[in-house]
Every structure is written in structure tokens, then in C-alpha cells.
Design a protein around this motif. Structure first.
Motif, PDB file in Angstrom:
ATOM      1  N   ASN A 134       2.982  -9.613   9.341  1.00 39.06           N
ATOM      2  CA  ASN A 134       3.500  -8.813  10.455  1.00 39.06           C
ATOM      3  C   ASN A 134       5.012  -8.926  10.577  1.00 39.06           C
ATOM      4  O   ASN A 134       5.588  -9.993  10.424  1.00 39.06           O
ATOM      5  CB  ASN A 134       2.774  -9.066  11.772  1.00 39.06           C
ATOM      6  CG  ASN A 134       2.935 -10.470  12.295  1.00 39.06           C
ATOM      7  OD1 ASN A 134       2.830 -11.411  11.522  1.00 39.06           O
ATOM      8  ND2 ASN A 134       3.210 -10.612  13.560  1.00 39.06           N
ATOM      9  N   LEU A 152       6.292  -7.302   2.908  1.00 41.81           N
ATOM     10  CA  LEU A 152       5.164  -7.405   1.974  1.00 41.81           C
ATOM     11  C   LEU A 152       5.492  -8.311   0.793  1.00 41.81           C
ATOM     12  O   LEU A 152       4.642  -9.071   0.317  1.00 41.81           O
ATOM     13  CB  LEU A 152       4.741  -6.017   1.490  1.00 41.81           C
ATOM     14  CG  LEU A 152       4.208  -5.110   2.601  1.00 41.81           C
ATOM     15  CD1 LEU A 152       3.629  -3.817   2.020  1.00 41.81           C
ATOM     16  CD2 LEU A 152       3.137  -5.797   3.451  1.00 41.81           C
ATOM     17  N   GLU A 172      -4.891  -4.055   0.088  1.00 41.85           N
ATOM     18  CA  GLU A 172      -3.698  -3.825   0.911  1.00 41.85           C
ATOM     19  C   GLU A 172      -4.082  -2.851   2.015  1.00 41.85           C
ATOM     20  O   GLU A 172      -4.311  -1.675   1.763  1.00 41.85           O
ATOM     21  CB  GLU A 172      -2.543  -3.264   0.076  1.00 41.85           C
ATOM     22  CG  GLU A 172      -1.298  -3.081   0.929  1.00 41.85           C
ATOM     23  CD  GLU A 172      -0.053  -2.705   0.103  1.00 41.85           C
ATOM     24  OE1 GLU A 172       0.059  -3.145  -1.052  1.00 41.85           O
ATOM     25  OE2 GLU A 172       0.769  -1.958   0.656  1.00 41.85           O
ATOM     26  N   ARG A 173      -4.217  -3.347   3.215  1.00 41.38           N
ATOM     27  CA  ARG A 173      -4.639  -2.517   4.348  1.00 41.38           C
ATOM     28  C   ARG A 173      -3.524  -2.493   5.380  1.00 41.38           C
ATOM     29  O   ARG A 173      -3.205  -3.511   5.985  1.00 41.38           O
ATOM     30  CB  ARG A 173      -5.890  -3.120   5.015  1.00 41.38           C
ATOM     31  CG  ARG A 173      -7.137  -2.864   4.265  1.00 41.38           C
ATOM     32  CD  ARG A 173      -7.658  -1.468   4.617  1.00 41.38           C
ATOM     33  NE  ARG A 173      -8.894  -1.208   3.943  1.00 41.38           N
ATOM     34  CZ  ARG A 173      -8.999  -0.489   2.820  1.00 41.38           C
ATOM     35  NH1 ARG A 173      -7.946   0.044   2.262  1.00 41.38           N
ATOM     36  NH2 ARG A 173     -10.181  -0.292   2.278  1.00 41.38           N
ATOM     37  N   ASP A 174      -2.980  -1.323   5.572  1.00 41.59           N
ATOM     38  CA  ASP A 174      -1.915  -1.163   6.551  1.00 41.59           C
ATOM     39  C   ASP A 174      -2.556  -0.647   7.836  1.00 41.59           C
ATOM     40  O   ASP A 174      -3.138   0.432   7.838  1.00 41.59           O
ATOM     41  CB  ASP A 174      -0.894  -0.160   5.996  1.00 41.59           C
ATOM     42  CG  ASP A 174       0.342  -0.104   6.852  1.00 41.59           C
ATOM     43  OD1 ASP A 174       0.624  -1.103   7.537  1.00 41.59           O
ATOM     44  OD2 ASP A 174       1.014   0.941   6.840  1.00 41.59           O
ATOM     45  N   THR A 179      -0.225  -5.687   8.096  1.00 39.10           N
ATOM     46  CA  THR A 179      -0.818  -5.271   6.830  1.00 39.10           C
ATOM     47  C   THR A 179      -1.614  -6.466   6.314  1.00 39.10           C
ATOM     48  O   THR A 179      -1.098  -7.585   6.292  1.00 39.10           O
ATOM     49  CB  THR A 179       0.278  -4.895   5.807  1.00 39.10           C
ATOM     50  OG1 THR A 179       1.109  -3.889   6.388  1.00 39.10           O
ATOM     51  CG2 THR A 179      -0.324  -4.366   4.513  1.00 39.10           C
TER      52      THR A 179
END
Ligand SMILES: Cc1cc2nc3c(=O)[nH]c(=O)nc-3n(C[C@H](O)[C@H](O)[C@H](O)COP(=O)(O)O)c2cc1C
Length: 441
Positions: A353, A335, A378-380, A370
Motif C-alpha cells: 500500500n 510494487l 497481482e491484484r490491484d 495491490t
């Protein structure tokens, strides 16, 4: 086969007419059903001489409509209700006879009445002997249908049941499935959009037979192109060294090097709404590729590498308004590195990824990503088939351009239980309902 969001819960009428290729419609019915569609099969009497309705019924778990004068009593399907409720109609195989009926508006069987009674988009996939297909009457009927907005899936070239070799073979079920997706996309939430996608890994020549490259298969980029097409966008896919066939309904441009990719992107991006850079573009290339094949010698060989064109930076400099999405394939500090790239390149979104995870990333059918946004998103996501990751990315693109995702969006997937049943793996098992991907945090 994983669920395909644009097909999920869609009512697709599959019209099967009396061609020797009717057996292929069984595989098509199966693929559509597995992808999440509710498939109602309508057959002509002639088709039932070649394949039994029971084959379709067993696969779709729905009654098959054949004789309109016995429908109400036996199946409670009226002769027009299939058409009224359809989201899309696909006639595959379409015989010369059925094409003529559709062109003329005759209404004496379940396929013909269904098409007339419906306002859903229609796709026909002709199949017949090569001489029949070339006959001016058939060509005229197809032209009439085309003029009316009906999508025509050209038959393929090859050996025909008649013994002739020529054009007339029914398109393969997987191609017909893709065409159904494209037809449904006409009403999708990206209709009218132009989307540019890059895919694959560039090759930078060392000499005429050797190159510097990476392990990108292009699967993620192709999935993005298919998902954007499913939702109605006109898609230009710039593919570097990808072994996959061209997706149906997508404009594909094949390139080899980072330089060729940069040129194609700069040509395609003016007027585009979104640029999705899923390709693994080489950061460096050999400065001076050898003109002839290098010979093996006992001493060391040093390659001098120089930076390639930074494609994202050039699209920013050129001042295009397309929303720009990058991909960060990282093996550590995922991240952190992705966020730095988001900032440095001035991207709107970045899809991070971890390429070290088993079953994810390069070459795999699934991906664990993500999605990070310039707006703090922030989308996991769990490990998902790449097509579903692509839909989730497009949901965010759509959101950033000021619209809620709707038709066929990732949010509408029934549940991760279904993903598991159909081959989804890993993290998906910890979810019982889809997480909320559609709204900003
Ligand atoms: C074994 C067999 C195979 C056939 N294959 C085709 C075909 O591939 N394409 C076609 O247009 N007609 C084919 N025909 C002729 C059609 O079945 C015939 O024109 C019939 O009237 C079509 O009716 P329908 O369109 O209502 O199903 C075939 C006939 C037979 C007996």
C-alpha cells in the motif's frame, strides 16, 4: 457503515423480549441492516409495550412478527418459517422470562417457536436487574443453553434501570453485531483454522518516557483479525500500541516493542495455518535506552540505532508451515519494493500500500492496496474499507491453501455501488460490478 461480507444477504432473526433495554435493539437492527443482512424482527407482546414494532419495521423494511395467531393472514409469515429460513438468530435483549422459555423449550411466542423450529446458530444477549441475573435459576437456564451450543453474550457492568449498580446491562449494539458475525463464522470457510495476525506499530524506548515509533494505527491488522474470525478461524491478534478495543471472539495479546512482538509471534505460530504480519515493526531500536529521563542540553544528541529482530525471517528459520503474508507500506516505487520484500523474506503473499495516497494507509479507515503473490498473482484493488481489503486478502490465503473462498468472501459483495452508498470512496466509483479476486491469474 460499510457492508460486512459475512452478513451480506444473511437472514438474521432478531428476537426482542420485554426488557427496558429493548430500545437498544433498534440500533442493532439498524446496524445489521446497514451491514447487508436481511433482518426479521420477532417481538414478544411485552417488548411491544416498551418499543413499537413500527420502529423496527421502518428500519428493516420488513414486517415484524409478534402474534403467531395473526401472522398468516397479515404477513404471510408462518410461526416456524422465520426459524426455518434463518442463518442466525439473536435474542437481544433476552429477559429472564424468555431465557427460561428457551431453556425449557416452551413455545408460546414468536421468539420461542422460531428458536425451536430452527437449526441456525443462536446467540442470546441477556439484560436484567443485577439480582435477577445472579439468581441461580437464571444461571441454570443460561448453562442449559450454553450446553446446547447457544452462544451467550455476557451483560455488562454498570448502572441499571432498577437503580442498582451491577452486572445486567445489555451488551452494546456494536458488540452484539460482532458476536453475530462470530456466530455466523462457525460455518465459515476458515472454520478449524488458526490464524495469527500482527497489528499496530512497535515502540522502541529512548528513555522511560520517549520512544521511536511510527504512524500505524493497527486498523488494518484489526480488520484482518475480524475478517478471519468472521470466517470461522481461531485468531490470535498480537497488537502493538493499538488504541482500539479487543475485537469480540479474538485472542488478543498486547505488546510494546519489536522484541516483545517477536517473542509472541514465535510462541503463537506453531500449528498456525496463516501468519498475517500487518504490524509496522521498527527496523531499528536505540541501542542503549537511558535508565532515567534524558535532560535537555544545548549540545547535539546522537542516538545510536541497532537493527531489531527480523520477525518474518525468524519464523522462516524456525521452519513453521504457516502461509506467510507480509505488508509493504511504501512511499515510492511501491510494487518494485513490495516485490523485492516478497522475494527477500520468502513470503507467499505481500499486500502493498502506498502510504502517500490521501484517505488510504496509516490511520485511515480505507486502504488502496495491490496484492502480490509468489505465484505471480497481482491484484490491484480500488480504495476500499479496510475490512473489505482484509476479506480480499483472506480470499487469496484460502486459495493458496487449496480452497475456493465461499462463505462471506469478498467476491460475494453485491457491487461497488453499494460500497459507494455506504461510504466507500475513490476508485470504487469506476467499477459497476465486483472484479474477479478469487481465482489465480
Ligand atoms: C419497564 C419494565 C422493564 C423491564 N425490564 C426487564 C429487563 O430488563 N429484564 C428482564 O428480564 N425483565 C424485565 N422486565 C420484566 C419483563 O418484562 C417480564 O418478565 C415479562 O414477562 C417478560 O416477557 P418476555 O420475556 O416474554 O418479553 C421489565 C418489566 C417492565 C415493566
Amino acid at each position: 457503515m460499510p457492508l460486512i461480507p459475512v452478513l451480506q444477504d444473511k437472514r438474521v432473526v432478531l428476537g426482542v423480549s420485554g426488557s427496558i433495554a429493548a430500545y437498544k435493539a433498534v440500533a442493532l437492527a439498524s446496524a445489521l441492516t446497514q451491514a447487508g443482512a436481511l433482518v426479521d424482527v420477532a417481538m414478544t407482546h411485552e417488548a411491544t409495550e416498551l418499543v413499537r414494532p413500527l420502529s423496527f419495521q421502518a428500519i428493516t423494511h420488513r414486517p415484524v412478527a409478534v402474534d403467531m395467531f395473526h401472522l398468516l393472514a397479515e404477513t404471510e409469515i408462518g410461526h416456524v418459517s422465520l426459524g426455518l429460513n434463518a442463518d442466525a438468530i439473536v435474542v437481544a435483549p433476552a429477559t429472564a422470562h424468555t431465557l427460561a422459555k428457551l431453556a425449557l423449550g416452551l413455545a408460546d411466542d414468536m421468539i420461542a417457536t422460531t428458536v425451536l423450529a430452527s437449526r441456525a446458530p443462536v446467540l442470546v444477549a441477556p439484560a436484567m436487574d443485577a439480582n435477577m441475573y445472579q439468581h441461580p435459576t437464571v444461571a441454570e437456564h443460561l448453562e442449559v443453553l450454553r450446553q446446547r451450543g447457544c452462544a451467550i453474550l455476557e451483560p455488562g457492568y454498570g448502572h441499571l434501570a432498577s437503580g442498582l449498580v451491577g452486572r445486567g446491562r445489555l451488551a452494546e449494539p456494536e458488540t452484539i453485531l460482532e458476536a453475530v458475525r462470530a456466530v455466523l463464522g462457525r460455518r465459515g470457510d476458515l472454520a478449524g483454522w488458526q490464524v495469527v495476525v500482527t497489528a499496530g506499530g512497535t515502540q522502541e524506548p529512548i528513555d522511560p518516557v520517549r520512544f521511536v515509533s511510527n504512524r500505524s494505527s493497527g486498523k488494518m491488522g484489526f480488520a484482518l483479525a475480524e475478517a478471519a474470525r468472521d470466517r470461522g478461524a481461531h485468531v490470535i491478534l498480537i497488537a502493538a500500541n493499538v488504541a482500539l478495543p479487543d475485537p469480540y471472539g479474538v485472542e488478543v495479546r498486547r505488546v510494546r516493542t519489536a522484541q516483545e512482538m517477536a517473542e509472541q509471534v514465535l510462541e503463537a505460530v506453531p500449528g498456525a495455518d496463516a501468519l498475517l504480519m500487518a504490524a509496522a515493526v521498527a527496523d531499528y531500536r536505540p541501542e542503549q535506552p537511558a535508565e532515567h529521563k534524558l535532560k535537555k542540553r544545548s549540545e547535539e544528541l546522537a542516538l545510536r540505532l541497532v537493527p531489531t529482530t527480523d520477525i518474518l525471517a525468524s519464523t522462516a528459520r524456525a521452519g513453521f508451515t504457516a502461509l506467510r503474508v507480509g505488508f509493504a507500506a511504501e512511499s515510492e516505487h511501491l510494487l518494485e519494493h513490495a516485490r523485492a520484500k516478497l522475494e527477500q523474506k520468502g513470503l507467499d503473499l505481500i499486500v502493498a500500500n502506498d502510504v502517500t495516497l490521501p484517505g488510504s494507509g496509516f490511520g485511515a479507515d480505507d486502504n488502496k492496496v495491490t496484492i502480490l503473490g509468489r505465484d505471480g498473482l497481482e491484484r490491484d484493488l480500488p480504495l476500499l474499507p479496510k475490512l473489505q481489503v482484509a476479506y480480499a486478502v483472506l480470499d487469496q490465503v484460502r486459495r493458496l491453501r487449496g480452497g475456493a473462498p465461499d462463505v462471506g468472501s469478498f467476491d460475494r459483495l453485491r457491487s461497488f455501488d453499494r460500497l459507494r452508498m455506504s461510504g466507500g470512496r475513490g476508485d470504487a466509483e469506476t467499477y459497476s460490478s465486483p472484479p474477479d479476486f478469487g481465482r489465480p491469474t
